[in-house]
Write a protein that holds these residues in place. Structure first.
Motif, PDB file in Angstrom:
ATOM      1  N   UNK A 123       4.121 -10.263 -27.090  1.00 12.23           N
ATOM      2  CA  UNK A 123       5.343  -9.552 -27.351  1.00 12.23           C
ATOM      3  C   UNK A 123       5.876  -8.502 -26.526  1.00 12.23           C
ATOM      4  N   UNK A 124       6.979  -7.728 -26.951  1.00 11.80           N
ATOM      5  CA  UNK A 124       7.416  -6.743 -25.994  1.00 11.80           C
ATOM      6  C   UNK A 124       6.491  -5.637 -25.737  1.00 11.80           C
ATOM      7  N   UNK A 125       6.772  -5.164 -24.510  1.00  6.15           N
ATOM      8  CA  UNK A 125       5.376  -4.105 -24.183  1.00  6.15           C
ATOM      9  C   UNK A 125       6.079  -3.059 -23.048  1.00  6.15           C
ATOM     10  N   UNK A 126       5.536  -1.930 -23.011  1.00  5.86           N
ATOM     11  CA  UNK A 126       5.656  -0.920 -21.885  1.00  5.86           C
ATOM     12  C   UNK A 126       4.357  -1.121 -20.991  1.00  5.86           C
ATOM     13  N   UNK A 127       4.549  -1.480 -19.691  1.00  5.06           N
ATOM     14  CA  UNK A 127       3.429  -1.781 -18.872  1.00  5.06           C
ATOM     15  C   UNK A 127       3.681  -0.686 -17.599  1.00  5.06           C
ATOM     16  N   UNK A 128       2.557   0.140 -17.208  1.00  3.08           N
ATOM     17  CA  UNK A 128       2.440   1.135 -16.125  1.00  3.08           C
ATOM     18  C   UNK A 128       1.295   0.487 -15.448  1.00  3.08           C
ATOM     19  N   UNK A 129       1.500   0.066 -14.098  1.00  5.03           N
ATOM     20  CA  UNK A 129       0.437  -0.460 -13.213  1.00  5.03           C
ATOM     21  C   UNK A 129       0.043   0.837 -12.315  1.00  5.03           C
ATOM     22  N   UNK A 130      -1.286   1.502 -12.244  1.00  6.03           N
ATOM     23  CA  UNK A 130      -1.467   2.542 -11.432  1.00  6.03           C
ATOM     24  C   UNK A 130      -2.316   1.977 -10.370  1.00  6.03           C
ATOM     25  N   UNK A 131      -2.043   2.114  -9.093  1.00  6.24           N
ATOM     26  CA  UNK A 131      -2.856   1.487  -7.912  1.00  6.24           C
ATOM     27  C   UNK A 131      -3.478   2.572  -7.052  1.00  6.24           C
ATOM     28  N   UNK A 132      -4.730   2.369  -6.753  1.00  5.67           N
ATOM     29  CA  UNK A 132      -5.360   3.167  -5.894  1.00  5.67           C
ATOM     30  C   UNK A 132      -5.068   2.924  -4.434  1.00  5.67           C
ATOM     31  N   UNK A 133      -4.436   3.704  -3.823  1.00  2.00           N
ATOM     32  CA  UNK A 133      -3.901   3.369  -2.274  1.00  2.00           C
ATOM     33  C   UNK A 133      -4.436   4.327  -1.380  1.00  2.00           C
ATOM     34  N   UNK A 134      -5.840   4.712  -1.671  1.00  2.00           N
ATOM     35  CA  UNK A 134      -6.522   5.601  -0.993  1.00  2.00           C
ATOM     36  C   UNK A 134      -7.241   4.866   0.238  1.00  2.00           C
ATOM     37  N   UNK A 135      -7.624   5.551   1.321  1.00  2.00           N
ATOM     38  CA  UNK A 135      -8.180   4.976   2.541  1.00  2.00           C
ATOM     39  C   UNK A 135      -9.229   3.933   2.427  1.00  2.00           C
ATOM     40  N   UNK A 136      -9.980   4.227   1.453  1.00  2.00           N
ATOM     41  CA  UNK A 136     -10.919   2.901   1.234  1.00  2.00           C
ATOM     42  C   UNK A 136     -10.530   1.574   0.849  1.00  2.00           C
ATOM     43  N   UNK A 137      -9.398   1.732   0.478  1.00  4.99           N
ATOM     44  CA  UNK A 137      -8.852   0.370  -0.241  1.00  4.99           C
ATOM     45  C   UNK A 137      -8.440  -0.479   1.225  1.00  4.99           C
ATOM     46  N   UNK A 138      -8.679  -0.332   2.113  1.00  2.79           N
ATOM     47  CA  UNK A 138      -8.583  -1.066   3.637  1.00  2.79           C
ATOM     48  C   UNK A 138      -9.821  -2.058   3.607  1.00  2.79           C
ATOM     49  N   UNK A 139     -10.855  -1.420   3.126  1.00  2.85           N
ATOM     50  CA  UNK A 139     -12.260  -2.249   2.921  1.00  2.85           C
ATOM     51  C   UNK A 139     -12.191  -3.531   2.211  1.00  2.85           C
TER      52      UNK A 139
ATOM     53  N   UNK B 145      -4.214  10.955  -2.763  1.00  2.00           N
ATOM     54  CA  UNK B 145      -4.284  12.345  -2.889  1.00  2.00           C
ATOM     55  C   UNK B 145      -3.421  13.022  -4.030  1.00  2.00           C
ATOM     56  N   UNK B 146      -2.289  12.461  -3.905  1.00  2.85           N
ATOM     57  CA  UNK B 146      -1.311  12.692  -5.207  1.00  2.85           C
ATOM     58  C   UNK B 146      -0.775  11.307  -5.351  1.00  2.85           C
ATOM     59  N   UNK B 147       0.056  11.309  -6.410  1.00  2.00           N
ATOM     60  CA  UNK B 147       0.881  10.121  -7.191  1.00  2.00           C
ATOM     61  C   UNK B 147       2.301  10.195  -7.065  1.00  2.00           C
TER      62      UNK B 147
ATOM     63  N   UNK C  87       3.439  -0.997   0.097  1.00  2.00           N
ATOM     64  CA  UNK C  87       2.327  -0.065  -0.089  1.00  2.00           C
ATOM     65  C   UNK C  87       1.434  -0.162   1.124  1.00  2.00           C
ATOM     66  N   UNK C  88       0.878   1.092   1.728  1.00  2.00           N
ATOM     67  CA  UNK C  88      -0.065   1.453   2.782  1.00  2.00           C
ATOM     68  C   UNK C  88      -1.294   2.159   2.318  1.00  2.00           C
ATOM     69  N   UNK C  89      -2.488   2.194   2.608  1.00  2.00           N
ATOM     70  CA  UNK C  89      -3.494   2.933   2.219  1.00  2.00           C
ATOM     71  C   UNK C  89      -3.693   4.282   3.218  1.00  2.00           C
ATOM     72  N   UNK C  90      -4.147   5.126   2.481  1.00  2.00           N
ATOM     73  CA  UNK C  90      -4.586   6.388   3.307  1.00  2.00           C
ATOM     74  C   UNK C  90      -4.921   7.580   2.296  1.00  2.00           C
ATOM     75  N   UNK C  91      -5.756   8.405   2.513  1.00  2.00           N
ATOM     76  CA  UNK C  91      -5.985   9.688   1.819  1.00  2.00           C
ATOM     77  C   UNK C  91      -7.316   9.565   0.929  1.00  2.00           C
TER      78      UNK C  91
END
Length: 437
Positions: free
Chosen positions: A202-218, A249-251, A279-283
């Motif tokens: 059904x209808x919905x509100x969706x918020x996707x919250x993605x970690x883009x900190x430095x370790x996400x390059x691993x 560090x921030x969003x 998007x790129x990673x860092x922080x």
């Protein structure tokens, strides 16, 4: 218990001649749409009846006949489509200059499954439940065939060719009539199509919250997270609202034009996909900042009445430990306050789905976050985890709320059909196992 919701659907090709000729006949168009919706509900009923008979002698007899495979079968009454129906790039050894009319059979259906399920001999499934689904859905084939015959008569007066009728199961099996020959096997998964998700949640509100900190390059984690987020965005429909939050560090909200959730139109979805890919990673890793931004966006959207008015889902992905900003207990308090505020002030039930990527992720915190809202926590290994599949199935938790809405169907914004690459829309309805509460 396990929620097993599937979807029955009727596709509708958009014909400009029909649209132009009937533009001023609103009542006629309304009647046509109602006819399609009723057809969808009848198909839903047929599938639910078939499921209830899955253990009968009749069903077992049908199983002995097997089902046609869209990748390898020769259909009993196959014929060439007209050039304006479907022409494929290559067939019969590349004859016809590398292009030729596709084959189809209007008298039978075929089944297909994603390649991940085709582990048996000749690409057959090994999963007993998938095999059972192929078996019992054969009982609906007579209904699908009769519907197509009636559709040919009905649509002929509008000079429109009837399109497909199909069913997608929660386990990935897909059955369609008319049967057609698939150019590429194993890449179609109904559970990741907008018509399936729309009917299932059904209808919905969706918020996707993605970690883009430095370790996400691993281990390519950010690329995997991007792919998963894009899959979720692609399944949304114009009934949904969506926002993407990136945090380290921030969003910040990943949309250059607004700080609200946006309607999931094709244009907005493509804009979000382009920005996700950039998007790129860092922080460091600041859980609090990510959730604060998510709740702020939701409240702004609801206050300005741009919301879907229904379910709220926050999908949170991280590969690390909360290393910046407030401590985890303050993050949990923020979530409790945010979900309570959405419930008491705006009558919204918020579910948080968390995904822990890799062995270094703080699994205790992410699990506690999900459980605090009756959401779902999913750990995903670096080498054999299925983040894309896990994220794309978040909507199942919303499915149970649709079970009592006996006339619920949904339309999706016109899109390019997977096979014939023509523009069309789909009307779909959820299919339930109604033998359980």
């Amino acid at each position: 218990g396990i929620i097993r919701v599937s979807a029955a659907a009727a596709a509708v090709l958009l014909a400009s001649s029909f649209a132009d000729a009937r533009y001023d006949k609103e009542r006629e168009v309304k009647n046509i749409l109602q006819r399609i919706e009723q057809d969808t509900l009848k198909l839903r009923d047929e599938i639910e009846i078939a499921y209830s008979k899955r253990c009968t002698i009749e069903t077992l007899s049908q199983c002995s006949q097997s089902s046609f495979n869209g990748c390898s079968s020769v259909y009993p009454n196959q014929q060439c489509m007209e050039p304006d129906e479907l022409v494929i790039e290559a067939c019969a050894g590349g004859g016809g200059g590398g292009r030729c009319n596709a084959l189809w059979d209007k008298t039978t259906s075929f089944v297909s499954i994603p390649s991940a399920l085709a582990k048996g001999e000749n690409g057959n499934p090994l999963d007993p439940e998938v095999i059972e689904t192929a078996c019992y859905t054969r009982l609906a084939e007579d209904h699908m065939r009769t519907k197509y015959e009636n559709d040919e008569i009905f649509w002929d007066s509008y000079n429109v060719q009837p399109s497909w009728t199909y069913f997608g199961a929660h386990n990935g099996l897909f059955r369609q009539l008319p049967a057609s020959v698939q150019e590429v096997c194993g890449i179609y998964d109904p559970r990741k199509r907008p018509w399936f998700v729309a009917a299932s949640s059904g209808p919905k509100d969706v918020v996707i919250v993605l970690d883009v900190s430095g370790s996400m390059s691993d281990y390519g984690r950010l690329d995997l997270a991007k792919k998963a987020a894009i899959t979720v965005v692609e399944t949304l429909t114009i009934s949904d609202r969506v926002a993407i939050i990136a945090f380290s560090d921030y969003a910040y909200q990943v949309h250059s034009g607004t700080d609200l959730l946006v309607r999931a139109t094709n244009e907005n979805k493509q804009l979000l996909i382009d920005q996700i890919q950039a998007l790129t990673e860092g922080g460091a890793t600041n859980f609090h900042a990510g959730f604060q931004q998510a709740f702020d966006a939701l409240e702004r959207t609801i206050r300005q009445e741009f919301t879907s008015g229904c379910n709220v889902a926050i999908l949170f992905m991280t590969d690390g430990v909360n290393t910046a900003g407030p401590e985890t207990n303050e993050v949990l308090q923020l979530i409790r306050n945010g979900t309570q505020r959405l419930a008491t002030q705006y009558d919204r039930d918020t579910k948080i789905f968390t995904f822990s990527l890799g062995a270094q992720a703080d699994r205790l915190a992410t699990k506690e976050i999900a459980c605090s809202t009756n959401g779902i926590w999913t750990p995903v290994d670096d080498f054999d985890g299925d983040l894309v599949g896990a994220m794309a199935s978040y909507y199942k938790l919303f499915a149970s709320g649709l079970g009592n809405e006996t006339d619920f169907t949904t339309w999706v914004e016109p899109y390019e059909f997977f096979t014939e690459k023509k523009m069309g829309t789909t009307n779909s309805a959820p299919v339930f196992d109604r033998s359980v509460d």
